[in-house]
Structure formats: C-alpha cells, structure tokens
Design a protein around this motif. Structure first.
Motif, PDB file in Angstrom:
ATOM      1  N   GLU A   1     -68.305  45.007 -87.733  1.00 48.48           N
ATOM      2  CA  GLU A   1     -68.543  43.624 -87.195  1.00 48.48           C
ATOM      3  C   GLU A   1     -67.436  43.529 -86.059  1.00 48.48           C
ATOM      4  N   GLY A   2     -66.535  44.405 -85.870  1.00 49.62           N
ATOM      5  CA  GLY A   2     -65.494  44.084 -84.900  1.00 49.62           C
ATOM      6  C   GLY A   2     -63.967  44.155 -85.698  1.00 49.62           C
ATOM      7  N   ALA A   3     -63.065  44.422 -84.744  1.00 45.39           N
ATOM      8  CA  ALA A   3     -61.759  44.596 -85.475  1.00 45.39           C
ATOM      9  C   ALA A   3     -61.251  43.228 -86.069  1.00 45.39           C
ATOM     10  N   HIS A   4     -61.888  42.140 -85.728  1.00 46.93           N
ATOM     11  CA  HIS A   4     -61.391  40.632 -86.255  1.00 46.93           C
ATOM     12  C   HIS A   4     -62.203  40.653 -87.614  1.00 46.93           C
ATOM     13  N   LYS A   5     -63.079  41.329 -88.144  1.00 44.34           N
ATOM     14  CA  LYS A   5     -63.730  41.066 -89.419  1.00 44.34           C
ATOM     15  C   LYS A   5     -63.511  42.456 -90.489  1.00 44.34           C
ATOM     16  N   LEU A   6     -62.376  42.991 -90.405  1.00 43.12           N
ATOM     17  CA  LEU A   6     -62.055  43.972 -91.437  1.00 43.12           C
ATOM     18  C   LEU A   6     -61.827  43.649 -92.978  1.00 43.12           C
ATOM     19  N   SER A   7     -61.043  42.511 -93.179  1.00 45.78           N
ATOM     20  CA  SER A   7     -60.963  42.195 -94.546  1.00 45.78           C
ATOM     21  C   SER A   7     -62.147  41.566 -95.010  1.00 45.78           C
ATOM     22  N   THR A   8     -61.880  41.456 -96.654  1.00 43.55           N
ATOM     23  CA  THR A   8     -63.020  40.935 -97.126  1.00 43.55           C
ATOM     24  C   THR A   8     -62.931  39.367 -96.890  1.00 43.55           C
ATOM     25  N   SER A   9     -61.861  38.793 -96.765  1.00 42.09           N
ATOM     26  CA  SER A   9     -62.175  37.348 -96.573  1.00 42.09           C
ATOM     27  C   SER A   9     -62.619  36.965 -94.914  1.00 42.09           C
TER      28      SER A   9
END
Length: 528
Positions: free
Chosen positions: A480-488
């Motif tokens: 979804e993009g580099a800003h949405k890598l972590s679970t949270s």
C-alpha cells in the motif's frame, strides 16, 4: 441456452492503458497468413528447415486418466503410449515439424479448440464470443494483464492477503493495492462495496480502481474458496462500478468437502468425472454476461509446472490486444509443451481429463485431511465458534495445548492458534494469537515499533532452526506504499500473526513429523 442465444461481450475498450491502445499487429502476420496458401513458394520467412531439427520422434509413457494416484506409479503395462512423429501421418496431424517451428502466437489451434470446448462445457460463460489465448503460465499471464490495463500510479483491488508474485510487476509502476477484507469464504462483498462507494471521499481526485486481482479457489495463502452466491455479489458490484476482474484460478479443480475435526480421517470416496465436474463451484465466467472477466488458467497444478503453459479466457477485445503484446514479447509458449499437452488431452479426451482431475483432487484432499488430522493429534483441536469470547468472529478450528482438558476450557481462554480447514487449494493459513507468548508481551513492553512482525520473524527462525520450514504471513501483505509497512500503519489486526502451511508435497510421515516440530517450538515460545 445455446451459445448463439447469449449476448456478445460489451465494449470495454476504455479500460485499455495507453500502451495497449497503441500496439499494432506484427508486420510479419500478413506473410504468415499467405504462406498457408496452396502452391505458394515462400522465400519470405526466416524459418529453419524441419529436416535440420535433430529430433525424429517423441515417445512418452503416461498414466491412464483413471489411475489411482494413492498407489504410486502404475505398472508399465498399464501405462499409455504417446507418440509425436517428425512429420504428420494418417494417425495424427501433430508433428515435430509443426510444434518445433515458429508458430501461431495465439497457440496451437487444435489445443485452443479443445480448451474452448472444455471451457464452454465446464465453466459455461454467460456471453457468446469468449476466446482462448495460450500463455506461459499464470504469472506470465498476469504480467500481460497488468501491461494491458494498468497505468502508472493507479490502484488495484485485491484480497486482504495476496500472492506476492502478483505484486512484483505493478509495484515498480508506482501502483498500490486496495486490500479488501476476507473471511473463510474469501473476499467480502460488503467491504468491497464500502470501499468503492466511499472512494471519492477517501481518495479525492484519484481514479477509482478499475481492476481486481482475485484467487477465488484455494486462495493463496488463505486457502479460502468463494461460494457461488458471493461470486455473483462481487460480479454485480464490478458491473456497478465498472471493474475488470482478473480471475487467477490455478486451483479450481482442487475443491474438497469440509473437514470434520478428527485425528484419523476416513478414506476419500472417488467420484466419476461427471459428478466431479458437477461438484465444482462455478467460475466468475458463469456470471459474466459482459465479458469483464479475464480468466487465467494453468496446467501447473493439474499436469506439471515445468510445462510453463496456461491460457486466457477473455473477450475478443482483450485477447486481440494481448495477442499484439504476445507477438513482440514472448511469441508463443514452448512447442514441446503445447504438443505434449495436446497429445495427452486428445488421447484422454474430455471425459478422461475430468476423470484425471477427479483422481488428482482426491489425492490432494487426502493430503489436506492428513495435515489437519496431524494438527488435531498434536494440539487440542476444538470448534473455534465455541470460544468466541476469547476470539470474536473466529472461524473453523481452534488449537489449544494438547494437555488442555477441553471440558475445563473457559469461553474467554485464548487459543494458541486457529484456522479454517480449506475446501480448495494446497494451503492451510494458520492464525497465531500472540498475547499468550511471553516473548511477544516482552516486545510490546519494550515499545518495539512492530511487535507482531518482530515476534513472527523470531518464531519463523526458531521453526527453521528446528528443521521445519513454513512461509511467513508477512510475505502476503499487499503493498500500500512505504508509509504503510507496519501492522499499526496498515490498520491490520493487532496481536496476531500468520504462517502458511503447504500440504501439497510431503508424505504422511513427513507431515506428522513436521507438525510435531512446529508444536515443539510453539510449546517453548508460548511457555506451556
């Protein structure tokens, strides 16, 4: 209803990307059309002379379609012989001179005709002018679909967990996934409607996704299989919002009945080819009266992956544009593969092919049952719905430590893991509940940015060190993009992690030992 009574595909040319719109036919196409005229002396094409191919005959021994695959390789005397001669003969038009020569980029005409009839009889498309175009396997086929429809920086609809290789072609284009939530029956229609209806509010000024990538049977990795009613709901939404469905369906004939919790599964009762065909959940093609489904079929799971052979089922607009790309990108799948598969299918016939697929399905069902039964043997396996206080919305089977007395389990007692026994495909998708693991609680207390991923990485390493290899769930997270890598950051469910277990390859003894090794690691990390 006859094919002639069905409507033709709708004009969906507005979905083509700029590259696809501007492709033009290969200038060699006209020459090849003229070469077939009687009496023509062609000095135009750079075709090697077939007498110089160093192959004189291809002879193969193959299984009969009714082979009991649980008993291993059938005796030589029970096998069938296939022969492809150098030149056409009275017995066969298929020859080495034709299959090894530069050929029609659509694929072998006789093979396409067989597959067209097979598609018509088994999947029953709801429009009249669908076509067959061969490709080099579904990964290659999907790559061509992306190059047909997606522009840079667009969004693409997919399942909440998706096949990693499907992303590798569009991520470099700057495209992003729009993951749609799933349950035990696959993509949820209600969440799809919610995402599409609110798109202009959530993504102002951005084109709404117009392509969906979906694996509806034995979904990789979740193993879910979508029932007919939900397919119809999703298809209707795609009509409403003008979306093209790419149905990647390599596991379509590996569909099974539900698994009942047991550690000693019963033998699988074989079906006739006709009964097997009638038991299959319909393809999206069954509901496709507009030609907005591009179906990807493959022989990788039904014959052998090394054939690198599959085919598109799509409307004439899409197959024509895909053919223009094929002419200059890959030309045509291997002639060896086309010739061998053609001879095999025409020798078996359609009824024989269905019988083979039915026997193959029975074998994989036995493997599915064996893995699920081993989990029930090593853990305490109980219906997950009975413990909804601990795991709201849990489906399928909950796994507790084997020493647990089922009568003493409280409704709010968290299991170690849960899964839905798949009714299709080759995989179990097991969800682990991490709050019960002391190490996970330690990572949370330390303020680790993504404790779920950190713990599951450690879990995977511990499994590998104990000589059992699984696929980490993180591999299947849509980009979804580099800003949405972590679970949270993704807004994904907290305090859980996933592992994919494949039951397609290992023997019963290997599965039993592998599950035992998994439990050893779980017992250590969950400290019970």
């Amino acid at each position: 209803m006859t094919v002639a009574a069905l409507p033709p595909a709708r004009d969906l040319s507005h979905h083509l990307n700029e590259i696809a719109k501007n492709r033009f036919p290969s200038p060699l196409k006209d020459i090849f059309n003229y070469m077939g005229r009687p009496g023509m002396i062609s000095m135009a094409g750079g075709l090697p002379h077939p007498s110089l191919f160093p192959f004189n005959e291809l002879a193969l021994q193959v299984y009969p379609p009714s082979t009991d695959l649980s008993e291993g390789v059938p005796p030589l005397g029970e096998q069938m012989s296939l022969t492809i001669p150098k030149y056409p003969s009275a017995k066969t038009d298929t020859s080495l001179t034709s299959i090894l020569q530069y050929g029609n980029c659509s694929g072998n005409p006789a093979l396409r005709a067989f597959l067209h009839q097979f598609t018509l009889d088994l999947y029953q498309p709801a429009y009249s002018d669908f076509q067959i175009l061969l490709h080099e396997g579904n990964t290659s086929g999907w790559t061509k679909v992306v190059r047909l429809l997606l522009e840079p920086n667009e969004y693409i609809l997919c399942e909440e967990f998706t096949f990693p290789s499907s992303m590798s072609v569009w991520v470099p284009m700057g495209c992003k996934a729009v993951p749609i939530k799933m349950d035990g029956e696959g993509m949820r229609a209600d969440h799809l409607e919610e995402v599409l209806a609110s798109w202009e509010t959530t993504h102002p000024g951005t084109r709404r996704p117009h392509i969906m990538y979906i694996v509806p049977v034995g979904q990789n990795p979740s193993g879910s299989t979508m029932p007919a009613e939900r397919r119809k709901e999703i298809y209707d939404l795609c009509v409403k919002y003008d979306i093209i469905i790419c149905e990647d369906d390599p596991y379509t004939t590996l569909q099974y009945p539900p698994f009942e919790i047991t550690d000693t599964p019963a033998p699988v009762a074989p079906k006739s080819g006709a009964d097997f065909a009638a038991s299959l959940v319909p393809s999206f093609l069954k509901f496709d009266y507009e030609g907005r489904v591009i179906r990807l079929e493959s022989f990788s799971k039904t014959i052998a992956p090394g054939n690198r052979l599959g085919y598109f089922v799509a409307n004439p607009l899409f197959t024509e544009r895909l053919l223009r790309a094929t002419e200059v990108e890959s030309q045509t799948p291997s002639g060896w593969s086309q010739g061998i598969i053609l001879q095999l299918l025409t020798t078996w016939g359609q009824a024989g092919y269905l019988t083979w697929l039915s026997r193959l399905r029975d074998t994989y069902q036995t493997r599915r049952d064996t893995m699920c039964a081993n989990l029930a043997k090593v853990f305490k396996a109980l219906p997950a719905a009975s413990y909804a206080s601990a795991v709201p919305g849990a489906e399928g089977i909950a796994l507790y430590p084997s020493s647990t007395d089922s009568a003493s389990i409280k409704p709010d007692q968290l299991p170690v893991a849960s899964f839905t026994a798949p009714v299709g495909g080759m995989f179990l998708w097991i969800k682990f509940y991490l709050k019960g693991a002391p190490r996970y609680r330690e990572l949370v207390a330390q303020g680790v940015e993504d404790p779920e991923k950190s713990f599951m990485d450690e879990f995977w390493t511990a499994l590998a060190d104990n000589l059992v290899l699984l696929t980490p769930g993180s591999y299947y997270t849509p980009w979804e993009g580099a800003h949405k890598l972590s679970t949270s950051a993704r807004g994904a469910e907290r305090d859980v992690g996933y592992m994919r277990f494949a039951f397609s390859y290992n023997s019963s003894d290997e599965m039993e030992e592998g599950i035992r090794r998994v439990e050893q690691v779980v017992k250590k990390l969950w400290a019970y």
